[in-house]
Design an enzyme around this catalytic site. Structure first.
Site, PDB file in Angstrom:
ATOM      1  N   CYS A  18      -6.425  12.840  45.997  1.00 41.41           N
ATOM      2  CA  CYS A  18      -5.916  14.315  45.607  1.00 41.41           C
ATOM      3  C   CYS A  18      -5.901  14.702  44.321  1.00 41.41           C
ATOM      4  O   CYS A  18      -6.694  13.857  43.537  1.00 41.41           O
ATOM      5  CB  CYS A  18      -4.442  14.304  46.160  1.00 41.41           C
ATOM      6  SG  CYS A  18      -3.355  13.165  45.403  1.00 41.41           S
ATOM      7  N   ASN A  65      -2.861  12.386  42.171  1.00 37.18           N
ATOM      8  CA  ASN A  65      -2.255  11.225  42.883  1.00 37.18           C
ATOM      9  C   ASN A  65      -0.891  10.732  42.452  1.00 37.18           C
ATOM     10  O   ASN A  65      -0.486   9.694  42.355  1.00 37.18           O
ATOM     11  CB  ASN A  65      -3.255   9.978  41.986  1.00 37.18           C
ATOM     12  CG  ASN A  65      -3.235   8.736  42.462  1.00 37.18           C
ATOM     13  OD1 ASN A  65      -3.171   7.494  41.691  1.00 37.18           O
ATOM     14  ND2 ASN A  65      -3.283   8.562  43.852  1.00 37.18           N
ATOM     15  N   CYS A 117       1.660  12.705  44.810  1.00 39.79           N
ATOM     16  CA  CYS A 117       2.067  13.355  45.867  1.00 39.79           C
ATOM     17  C   CYS A 117       1.498  12.878  47.366  1.00 39.79           C
ATOM     18  O   CYS A 117       1.650  11.938  48.091  1.00 39.79           O
ATOM     19  CB  CYS A 117       2.368  14.831  45.849  1.00 39.79           C
ATOM     20  SG  CYS A 117       3.283  15.434  44.741  1.00 39.79           S
ATOM     21  N   ARG A 118       0.245  13.759  47.379  1.00 41.51           N
ATOM     22  CA  ARG A 118      -0.433  13.428  48.505  1.00 41.51           C
ATOM     23  C   ARG A 118      -1.083  12.042  48.984  1.00 41.51           C
ATOM     24  O   ARG A 118      -0.944  11.150  49.862  1.00 41.51           O
ATOM     25  CB  ARG A 118      -1.606  14.520  49.084  1.00 41.51           C
ATOM     26  CG  ARG A 118      -0.709  15.907  49.143  1.00 41.51           C
ATOM     27  CD  ARG A 118      -1.753  16.895  49.104  1.00 41.51           C
ATOM     28  NE  ARG A 118      -2.379  17.222  47.847  1.00 41.51           N
ATOM     29  CZ  ARG A 118      -3.182  17.890  47.529  1.00 41.51           C
ATOM     30  NH1 ARG A 118      -3.930  18.467  48.583  1.00 41.51           N
ATOM     31  NH2 ARG A 118      -3.620  17.937  46.091  1.00 41.51           N
ATOM     32  N   SER A 119      -2.102  11.711  47.973  1.00 39.60           N
ATOM     33  CA  SER A 119      -2.732  10.341  48.301  1.00 39.60           C
ATOM     34  C   SER A 119      -1.924   9.270  48.287  1.00 39.60           C
ATOM     35  O   SER A 119      -2.260   8.282  48.954  1.00 39.60           O
ATOM     36  CB  SER A 119      -4.034  10.440  47.345  1.00 39.60           C
ATOM     37  OG  SER A 119      -3.753  10.352  45.972  1.00 39.60           O
ATOM     38  N   ASP A 142      -1.425  21.206  48.996  1.00 38.52           N
ATOM     39  CA  ASP A 142      -0.785  20.585  47.612  1.00 38.52           C
ATOM     40  C   ASP A 142       0.794  20.963  47.720  1.00 38.52           C
ATOM     41  O   ASP A 142       1.042  22.235  47.665  1.00 38.52           O
ATOM     42  CB  ASP A 142      -1.405  21.152  46.604  1.00 38.52           C
ATOM     43  CG  ASP A 142      -0.952  20.474  45.097  1.00 38.52           C
ATOM     44  OD1 ASP A 142      -0.020  20.158  45.012  1.00 38.52           O
ATOM     45  OD2 ASP A 142      -1.775  20.941  44.052  1.00 38.52           O
TER      46      ASP A 142
HETATM   47  P1  4NP Z   1      -1.213  15.805  44.321  1.00 41.63           P
HETATM   48  O1  4NP Z   1      -0.086  16.904  43.964  1.00 41.63           O
HETATM   49  O2  4NP Z   1      -2.476  16.175  44.176  1.00 41.63           O
HETATM   50  O3  4NP Z   1      -0.590  15.976  45.942  1.00 41.63           O
HETATM   51  O4  4NP Z   1      -0.778  14.489  43.579  1.00 41.63           O
HETATM   52  C1  4NP Z   1      -0.156  17.540  42.628  1.00 41.63           C
HETATM   53  C2  4NP Z   1       0.277  16.721  41.588  1.00 41.63           C
HETATM   54  C3  4NP Z   1       0.344  17.132  40.254  1.00 41.63           C
HETATM   55  C4  4NP Z   1      -0.283  18.479  39.983  1.00 41.63           C
HETATM   56  C5  4NP Z   1      -1.276  18.991  40.741  1.00 41.63           C
HETATM   57  C6  4NP Z   1      -1.040  18.620  42.456  1.00 41.63           C
HETATM   58  N1  4NP Z   1      -0.597  19.069  38.668  1.00 41.63           N
HETATM   59  O5  4NP Z   1      -1.035  19.750  38.247  1.00 41.63           O
HETATM   60  O6  4NP Z   1       0.154  18.168  37.569  1.00 41.63           O
END
Ligand code: 4NP
Length: 159
Positions: free
Chosen positions: A12, A15, A17-19, A129
């Site tokens: 994702c 790294n 939240c989702r992945s 997201d």
């Molecule tokens: P993820 O979520 O891609 O599911 O881990 C996010 C975590 C951090 C950010 C964006 C999405 N960020 O912009 O810092």
């Protein structure tokens, strides 16, 4: 002789939240089914911004309520991941485009897949997201990834 492990990488943006959740759910499914000898599972992010961080607190809490204990520390995708892993799953179209821009051969590009294709019943175009949204976004991601991981493992085991 033991056959080679199938290596799966979930990706994702951050790294956190989702992945890492997909990684944790898939590992738990594999463990519960006694298949740990057959699979190696990891996750990574397009960004290196959160490198070394634990998963987002909100995701760890919500996932913990469902029995998923996320211990992964964030790391960015590396070029060598495209050699090491057999299957690489992105969560949204931007992840897919970013992964395609890192891959260097058609064989590497053929390893990239969309996680949302494994949970079509949600009628979504991506595993969205949740980072800037509310609690319900985290719940939706958990619901989607539980179904997607289960369908993915069934497909892998039945082929
Ligand atoms: P993820 O979520 O891609 O599911 O881990 C996010 C975590 C951090 C950010 C964006 C999405 N960020 O912009 O810092």
């Amino acid at each position: 002789m033991e056959s080679q492990k199938k290596k799966i990488l979930f990706v994702c943006l951050g790294n956190i939240c989702r992945s890492p959740l997909a990684d944790t759910i898939m590992n738990k499914l594999v463990e519960d089914k006694g298949l740990t000898e057959k699979y190696e599972i990891d996750s990574a992010g397009i960004l290196d911004y959160h490198e070394g961080d634990k998963a987002d607190y909100r995701m760890r809490c919500k996932a913990g309520d469902r029995g998923y204990y996320i211990t992964h520390l964030s790391r960015p995708v590396e070029k060598s991941d495209f050699e090491k892993f057999d299957l690489i799953f992105g969560m949204d179209d931007q992840n897919i485009r970013d992964l395609e821009s890192i891959a260097t051969t058609d064989e590497q590009r053929s390893k990239i897949h969309r996680m949302v294709d494994y949970c079509p019943s949600f009628g979504r175009k991506s595993v969205p997201d949740p980072y800037y949204g509310g609690e319900e976004g985290f719940t939706l991601v958990i619901d989607m990834l539980e179904v997607a991981c289960s369908n993915l493992l069934n497909e892998l085991e039945n082929n």
